[in-house]
Write an enzyme that holds these catalytic residues in place. Sequence first.
Site, mmCIF file in Angstrom:
data_model
loop_
_atom_site.group_PDB
_atom_site.id
_atom_site.type_symbol
_atom_site.label_atom_id
_atom_site.label_comp_id
_atom_site.label_asym_id
_atom_site.label_seq_id
_atom_site.Cartn_x
_atom_site.Cartn_y
_atom_site.Cartn_z
ATOM 1 N N GLN A 160 48.020 -18.220 60.661
ATOM 2 C CA GLN A 160 48.403 -19.612 60.379
ATOM 3 C C GLN A 160 47.166 -20.492 60.194
ATOM 4 O O GLN A 160 46.104 -20.229 60.752
ATOM 5 C CB GLN A 160 49.267 -20.161 61.512
ATOM 6 C CG GLN A 160 48.504 -20.370 62.809
ATOM 7 C CD GLN A 160 49.435 -20.721 63.971
ATOM 8 O OE1 GLN A 160 50.564 -20.299 64.049
ATOM 9 N NE2 GLN A 160 48.930 -21.500 64.893
ATOM 10 N N CYS A 273 37.868 -21.692 63.039
ATOM 11 C CA CYS A 273 37.970 -20.239 62.837
ATOM 12 C C CYS A 273 36.882 -19.632 61.952
ATOM 13 O O CYS A 273 36.180 -18.722 62.389
ATOM 14 C CB CYS A 273 39.342 -19.902 62.272
ATOM 15 S SG CYS A 273 40.664 -20.203 63.445
HETATM 16 N N1 LIG Z 1 43.755 -22.554 65.712
HETATM 17 C C1 LIG Z 1 44.168 -21.796 64.698
HETATM 18 O O1 LIG Z 1 44.581 -22.305 63.656
HETATM 19 C C2 LIG Z 1 44.136 -20.283 64.810
HETATM 20 C C3 LIG Z 1 44.775 -19.501 63.828
HETATM 21 C C4 LIG Z 1 44.770 -18.109 63.952
HETATM 22 C C5 LIG Z 1 44.146 -17.511 65.047
HETATM 23 N N2 LIG Z 1 43.533 -18.293 65.977
HETATM 24 C C6 LIG Z 1 42.948 -17.612 67.158
HETATM 25 O O2 LIG Z 1 43.868 -17.765 68.251
HETATM 26 C C7 LIG Z 1 43.160 -17.848 69.506
HETATM 27 C C8 LIG Z 1 43.570 -19.115 70.230
HETATM 28 O O3 LIG Z 1 43.132 -20.222 69.468
HETATM 29 P P1 LIG Z 1 43.720 -21.700 69.687
HETATM 30 O O4 LIG Z 1 43.174 -22.507 68.556
HETATM 31 O O5 LIG Z 1 45.182 -21.629 69.917
HETATM 32 O O6 LIG Z 1 42.973 -22.088 71.057
HETATM 33 P P2 LIG Z 1 43.197 -23.409 71.947
HETATM 34 O O7 LIG Z 1 41.901 -23.684 72.583
HETATM 35 O O8 LIG Z 1 43.892 -24.441 71.146
HETATM 36 O O9 LIG Z 1 44.250 -22.936 73.081
HETATM 37 C C9 LIG Z 1 43.942 -22.048 74.125
HETATM 38 C C10 LIG Z 1 44.728 -22.439 75.381
HETATM 39 O O10 LIG Z 1 44.466 -21.471 76.405
HETATM 40 C C11 LIG Z 1 44.464 -22.148 77.662
HETATM 41 N N3 LIG Z 1 43.783 -21.300 78.658
HETATM 42 C C12 LIG Z 1 42.448 -21.082 78.819
HETATM 43 N N4 LIG Z 1 42.243 -20.177 79.801
HETATM 44 C C13 LIG Z 1 43.465 -19.811 80.269
HETATM 45 C C14 LIG Z 1 43.915 -18.885 81.244
HETATM 46 N N5 LIG Z 1 43.056 -18.139 81.952
HETATM 47 N N6 LIG Z 1 45.247 -18.743 81.443
HETATM 48 C C15 LIG Z 1 46.136 -19.492 80.739
HETATM 49 N N7 LIG Z 1 45.770 -20.378 79.789
HETATM 50 C C16 LIG Z 1 44.448 -20.535 79.564
HETATM 51 C C17 LIG Z 1 43.786 -23.468 77.361
HETATM 52 O O11 LIG Z 1 44.113 -24.431 78.340
HETATM 53 C C18 LIG Z 1 44.358 -23.799 75.960
HETATM 54 O O12 LIG Z 1 45.516 -24.608 76.053
HETATM 55 C C19 LIG Z 1 41.683 -17.744 69.125
HETATM 56 O O13 LIG Z 1 41.282 -16.399 69.201
HETATM 57 C C20 LIG Z 1 41.645 -18.197 67.672
HETATM 58 O O14 LIG Z 1 40.543 -17.656 66.968
HETATM 59 C C21 LIG Z 1 43.530 -19.661 65.901
HETATM 60 O O1 LIG Z 2 38.818 -23.800 48.232
HETATM 61 C C1 LIG Z 2 38.510 -24.095 49.394
HETATM 62 C C2 LIG Z 2 39.333 -23.778 50.519
HETATM 63 C C3 LIG Z 2 38.894 -24.113 51.785
HETATM 64 N N1 LIG Z 2 37.711 -24.743 51.979
HETATM 65 C C4 LIG Z 2 37.261 -25.082 53.338
HETATM 66 O O2 LIG Z 2 37.448 -23.954 54.183
HETATM 67 C C5 LIG Z 2 37.701 -24.359 55.523
HETATM 68 C C6 LIG Z 2 38.895 -23.625 56.104
HETATM 69 O O3 LIG Z 2 40.081 -24.051 55.472
HETATM 70 P P1 LIG Z 2 41.524 -23.395 55.805
HETATM 71 O O4 LIG Z 2 41.439 -21.937 55.644
HETATM 72 O O5 LIG Z 2 42.539 -24.121 55.018
HETATM 73 O O6 LIG Z 2 41.693 -23.828 57.324
HETATM 74 P P2 LIG Z 2 41.936 -23.128 58.739
HETATM 75 O O7 LIG Z 2 43.033 -23.881 59.389
HETATM 76 O O8 LIG Z 2 40.611 -23.031 59.405
HETATM 77 O O9 LIG Z 2 42.523 -21.645 58.462
HETATM 78 C C7 LIG Z 2 41.719 -20.461 58.410
HETATM 79 O O10 LIG Z 2 41.442 -19.984 59.716
HETATM 80 C C8 LIG Z 2 42.626 -19.661 60.514
HETATM 81 C C9 LIG Z 2 42.165 -19.271 61.899
HETATM 82 O O11 LIG Z 2 41.704 -17.946 61.958
HETATM 83 C C10 LIG Z 2 43.389 -18.549 59.807
HETATM 84 O O12 LIG Z 2 44.534 -18.192 60.587
HETATM 85 C C11 LIG Z 2 43.791 -19.013 58.405
HETATM 86 O O13 LIG Z 2 44.477 -17.946 57.720
HETATM 87 C C12 LIG Z 2 42.521 -19.400 57.642
HETATM 88 O O14 LIG Z 2 42.862 -19.905 56.337
HETATM 89 C C13 LIG Z 2 37.872 -25.881 55.466
HETATM 90 O O15 LIG Z 2 36.682 -26.506 55.918
HETATM 91 C C14 LIG Z 2 38.091 -26.177 53.989
HETATM 92 O O16 LIG Z 2 37.643 -27.458 53.619
HETATM 93 C C15 LIG Z 2 36.898 -25.069 50.874
HETATM 94 O O17 LIG Z 2 35.805 -25.631 51.028
HETATM 95 N N2 LIG Z 2 37.328 -24.730 49.620
#
Ligand SMILES: NC(=O)c1ccc[n+]([C@@H]2O[C@H](COP(=O)([O-])OP(=O)(O)OC[C@H]3O[C@@H](n4cnc5c(N)ncnc54)[C@H](O)[C@@H]3O)[C@@H](O)[C@H]2O)c1
Ligand SMILES: O=c1ccn([C@@H]2O[C@H](COP(=O)(O)OP(=O)(O)O[C@H]3O[C@H](CO)[C@@H](O)[C@H](O)[C@H]3O)[C@@H](O)[C@H]2O)c(=O)[nH]1
Length: 435
Positions: A160, A273
């Site tokens: 996501q 990320c």
């Molecule tokens: N943010 C994104 O869009 C996204 C998308 C895909 C994957 N990921 C990955 O998912 C993982 C989580 O990312 P996030 O953005 O949700 O992190 P986040 O920091 O938003 O959330 C993590 C949560 O874990 C809690 N926490 C910390 N230690 C804990 C413990 N011991 N027990 C219970 N809760 C605890 C924190 O209080 C926090 O609410 C990372 O590996 C990230 O790379 C993030």
């Molecule tokens: O053509 C493009 C597309 C993106 N970006 C930049 O790339 C970064 C990341 O953008 P985006 O991928 O839309 O945002 P995230 O929410 O960080 O999502 C990425 O990181 C997540 C956490 O791992 C993954 O789950 C998603 O699949 C992956 O797209 C941002 O700074 C954008 O401005 C550009 O400069 N040019």
Amino acid sequence: MNVSIVGSGYVGTTVAACLADLGHEVVTIDIDEDIVDAINNGESPIHEPGLDELVAEHGGGRLRASTDYEEILDTELTMLALPTPSNDDGSIDLQFMEAGAASIGEALAGTENAAADPHLVVTKSTVVPNTTEDRLAPRIADAGLERGADFLVASNPEFQREGTAVADFLNPDKLVFGTDDDRATALLNDLYAPLRKAADGDVPVVETGIAEAEMIKYANNTFLATKVSLINDIGNICKEFGVDAYEVADAIGLDDRIGEQFLRSGVGWGGSCFPKDTDAIIAAAQEQGYDPAVLSAAVELNDAQPERLLSLLDDHIDVSGKRIAVLGLAFKPGTDDIRNTRAVPVIEGLQERGADIVAYDPVATENMRERYPDIEYADSAAIALEGASGAVVVTGWDEFGALDAEFDEMAAPVVVDGRRSIERRDGITYEGLTW
Ligand SMILES: NC(=O)c1ccc[n+]([C@@H]2O[C@H](COP(=O)([O-])OP(=O)(O)OC[C@H]3O[C@@H](n4cnc5c(N)ncnc54)[C@H](O)[C@@H]3O)[C@@H](O)[C@H]2O)c1
Ligand SMILES: O=c1ccn([C@@H]2O[C@H](COP(=O)(O)OP(=O)(O)O[C@H]3O[C@H](CO)[C@@H](O)[C@H](O)[C@H]3O)[C@@H](O)[C@H]2O)c(=O)[nH]1
């Protein structure tokens, strides 16, 4: 199904609310009591389009939150959605994941429930290959549990994006199930059956090994980050020749082998990320003795884009002592998240040059104010531009495209656009970063 999710941040809360909406009974476990209270009161602890409504509908009902790991005992599987930040050297910091795995083990070990099916622990967080096998399964087993009999492990990475997380989760391009046991695969199939039924189209399921699933997540993110760096490299060449990189990108995007997405060149990629995951997989590869040259170059190029933006400004004005507007602070439009935003190197570059900065973002101002309390923040782009001798566009918010007469109020209308948000027009000195 009864499902628990450890870590109720961006990913944990979104996944939990969506799974509850699909009919599962879900409990999230977090150490942060404010998050727990918010969810139980039907309030989303994070800002994501569509999430408020889901948490309002299910919070305190099919979606609950708790600080107590014992809650997992009433569930069939537990997802780990804990943070995986970077160490100072860029390598992955697994302290949160290991602590969470240990707490899951202790909770499971406290039961008399040995006859029940093994509990499935699913790594949702982004972790480098073999983490689940080498670092998490052993922490669960430390509590005296037997893998295969008391617990199983799997990897199910999340793709996501921020700003579209709910829609992305409910309509994914793919689901990845990394398992080494048919019972784990069966549980993941049950978990996602309602999602696959409700999704707009067919959702392919990739059934693979645990380490392969972990690597797929890094390959996905680093491929996309590198694609942006490559179009930035091409864009920088275009700029040297006076060629419009956006026309070039639109044309090559018509080739299915290239694809039209992630071809917007500019000031580079940021967020929670791409930077951390790229650094983590480079560090992990180097630890194995392999130096990933292309990924390292993608990072190097990304780090250089903000300075290229500022050098275009330098070509027109000496910014020292001048009022310079920074338009956009979030790492991308649609979010107030400033983690690793390109606005940070831009602001720091302007500070080094002695500029008098006035910054504007529609939603990320308060987050940036915490980091840079001493710069001026404007309530609108119009106010930021008033009296400014230069402006840089760092985040591609749509509203910047509608600016027009506001440029007339600048002391000197020099605009350097890092996102192709603004059209060239008479009356302003306009520089596109790659066009
Ligand atoms: N943010 C994104 O869009 C996204 C998308 C895909 C994957 N990921 C990955 O998912 C993982 C989580 O990312 P996030 O953005 O949700 O992190 P986040 O920091 O938003 O959330 C993590 C949560 O874990 C809690 N926490 C910390 N230690 C804990 C413990 N011991 N027990 C219970 N809760 C605890 C924190 O209080 C926090 O609410 C990372 O590996 C990230 O790379 C993030
Ligand atoms: O053509 C493009 C597309 C993106 N970006 C930049 O790339 C970064 C990341 O953008 P985006 O991928 O839309 O945002 P995230 O929410 O960080 O999502 C990425 O990181 C997540 C956490 O791992 C993954 O789950 C998603 O699949 C992956 O797209 C941002 O700074 C954008 O401005 C550009 O400069 N040019």
